[in-house]
Design an enzyme around this catalytic site. Sequence first.
Site, PDB file in Angstrom:
ATOM      1  N   LYS A  51     -15.451   7.042  21.038  1.00 60.57           N
ATOM      2  CA  LYS A  51     -15.002   7.220  19.645  1.00 60.57           C
ATOM      3  C   LYS A  51     -15.239   8.655  19.179  1.00 60.57           C
ATOM      4  O   LYS A  51     -14.464   9.198  18.383  1.00 60.57           O
ATOM      5  CB  LYS A  51     -15.707   6.228  18.720  1.00 60.57           C
ATOM      6  CG  LYS A  51     -14.930   4.948  18.474  1.00 60.57           C
ATOM      7  CD  LYS A  51     -14.932   3.962  19.598  1.00 60.57           C
ATOM      8  CE  LYS A  51     -13.801   3.916  20.510  1.00 60.57           C
ATOM      9  NZ  LYS A  51     -13.922   2.931  21.599  1.00 60.57           N
ATOM     10  N   HIS A 442      -4.943  -1.535  -4.955  1.00 58.87           N
ATOM     11  CA  HIS A 442      -3.733  -0.756  -4.726  1.00 58.87           C
ATOM     12  C   HIS A 442      -4.024   0.718  -4.993  1.00 58.87           C
ATOM     13  O   HIS A 442      -4.733   1.032  -5.963  1.00 58.87           O
ATOM     14  CB  HIS A 442      -2.630  -1.230  -5.677  1.00 58.87           C
ATOM     15  CG  HIS A 442      -1.402  -0.368  -5.625  1.00 58.87           C
ATOM     16  ND1 HIS A 442      -0.490  -0.485  -4.601  1.00 58.87           N
ATOM     17  CD2 HIS A 442      -0.969   0.632  -6.433  1.00 58.87           C
ATOM     18  CE1 HIS A 442       0.466   0.411  -4.798  1.00 58.87           C
ATOM     19  NE2 HIS A 442       0.201   1.103  -5.910  1.00 58.87           N
TER      20      HIS A 442
END
Length: 463
Positions: A51, A442
């Site tokens: 990673k 959102h």
Amino acid sequence: MADYDLIVIGAGPGGYVAAIRAAQLGLKTACVESRETLGGTCLNVGCIPSKALLHASELYEEAHSGMLAKFGIDFKSVSLNLDQMHAEKAKAVGELTGGIEFLFKKNKVEWLKGHAAFTGTNSVEVAGKSYTADKIIIATGSSVTPLPGVEVDQKVIVDSTGALALPKVPKHLVVIGGGVIGLELGSVWRRLGAEVTVVEYLDQILPGMDGDVRKEAAKIFKKQGFEIRTSTKVTGATVKGGKATLTVEPAAGGDTEMIEADAVLVSIGRRPNTEGLALDKAGVAVNGRGQIEVGHDFQTNVPGIYAIGDVTPGPMLAHKAEDEGIAAAEFVAGLTGIINHDVIPGVVYTMPEIADVGLSEEEAKAKGHDVKVGKFPMMANSRAKTNRDTDGFVKVVADAKTDRVLGVHIIASLAGTMIAQAAQAMEFGATSEDIAYTCHAHPTHAEALKEAAMAVQGKPIHM
Ligand SMILES: Cc1cc2nc3c(=O)[nH]c(=O)nc-3n(C[C@H](O)[C@H](O)[C@H](O)COP(=O)(O)OP(=O)(O)OC[C@H]3O[C@@H](n4cnc5c(N)ncnc54)[C@H](O)[C@@H]3O)c2cc1C
């Protein structure tokens, strides 16, 4: 009186977590590890260094390829300092492995340094000394599966450990095996400038994943510049003058062909580590694949001897090993450990990321479910569109009668983070409607999961 209540063999994510939990529960615990540092494959040569390189190479590609210019970010020049990239990776690994050593001290887990071999059902030998314990957990993990005819020299032909430490970017890298590790490490070197060819024996990459995901992922990787050769097998390799020549042929048989490469990564899978453990001295059995089979409480065929992680059947994943470590330690301490093997997420840390949990559509059908599927493309997700990372989709597989979510499959830049919500929903037995009626912030990529859940009933809003 035994020396310890519990001896754990192996200090990977399975073993070190089991040892810490056992100590937290008041057991006198020792953990045997033959490596110089704790943390096992995951911290030393697996999850963490891979990673680190995936992150660094992604930053490099973004800066180098000009893909940031559309955001108004121009670079005069960008150059690669691979030695520094490796040094930063090593620093992260050092910090994390050192962190486990600190946790061992804090929790009074004794590290027995050396290789453990059983001498009986309650005893092991480590570095010439004998230790006894009431209970023993085997957490010896796995190592790379060799490919006959393709000998790893860690210079030209490497395994995943060698591929994490290549001293220069190969011009042409051939990756044998189109699974998770091959695609992640192939991505690293492609981003740093290598031409990458993936040779896969099966007719599609990413074996075991949902069919739609496998198709879409192959399209995306090809668009990124990977050459993907499926239904192809590598039958041999020779190395001369720092280059490899691979012999390949169609998986079904046919004409052979040669492929030249500056580096070859053998990543065809991993096999359990049981050699040198002297399992026979304790009477512990292995199955045909060399894995140690366990019952629901992680006990092997020998009462008092437990096994967890990669050395046992199931997905070879660090978080599966960790959760089994906690559960096994709790059983050892007389409690009831809990792990739900039906809800173990898996993530491929490419860009976009690919993540899944539960059953693929194919698996759900094969198990006799009538399924309903909801799919939502990242192209229609406002945040992905704004960020210009619209590759991928979310797919929810639900039971047609009960609406219970059976599986979730995501290709998206943040799929590895998004899948946690799906796993939690499934753990709580959620229906697709439960996810659809959960308010999602959102603008977020996670809204695509809500919309895919709405799509199960045929009613997404933004499509
Ligand atoms: C390149 C790569 C990338 C990966 N990336 C991810 C990822 O992103 N996410 C993920 O979930 N998984 C990933 N994995 C898989 C993950 O590393 C393994 O699933 C996980 O490490 C298994 O944990 P474990 O505790 O079972 O065994 P291991 O981590 O393999 O640890 C076992 C330890 O036991 C020691 N040992 C073995 N035998 C003995 C003995 N007889 N005596 C003393 N010590 C012994 C070994 O030295 C080793 O340190 C990756 C693997 C690789 C190779």
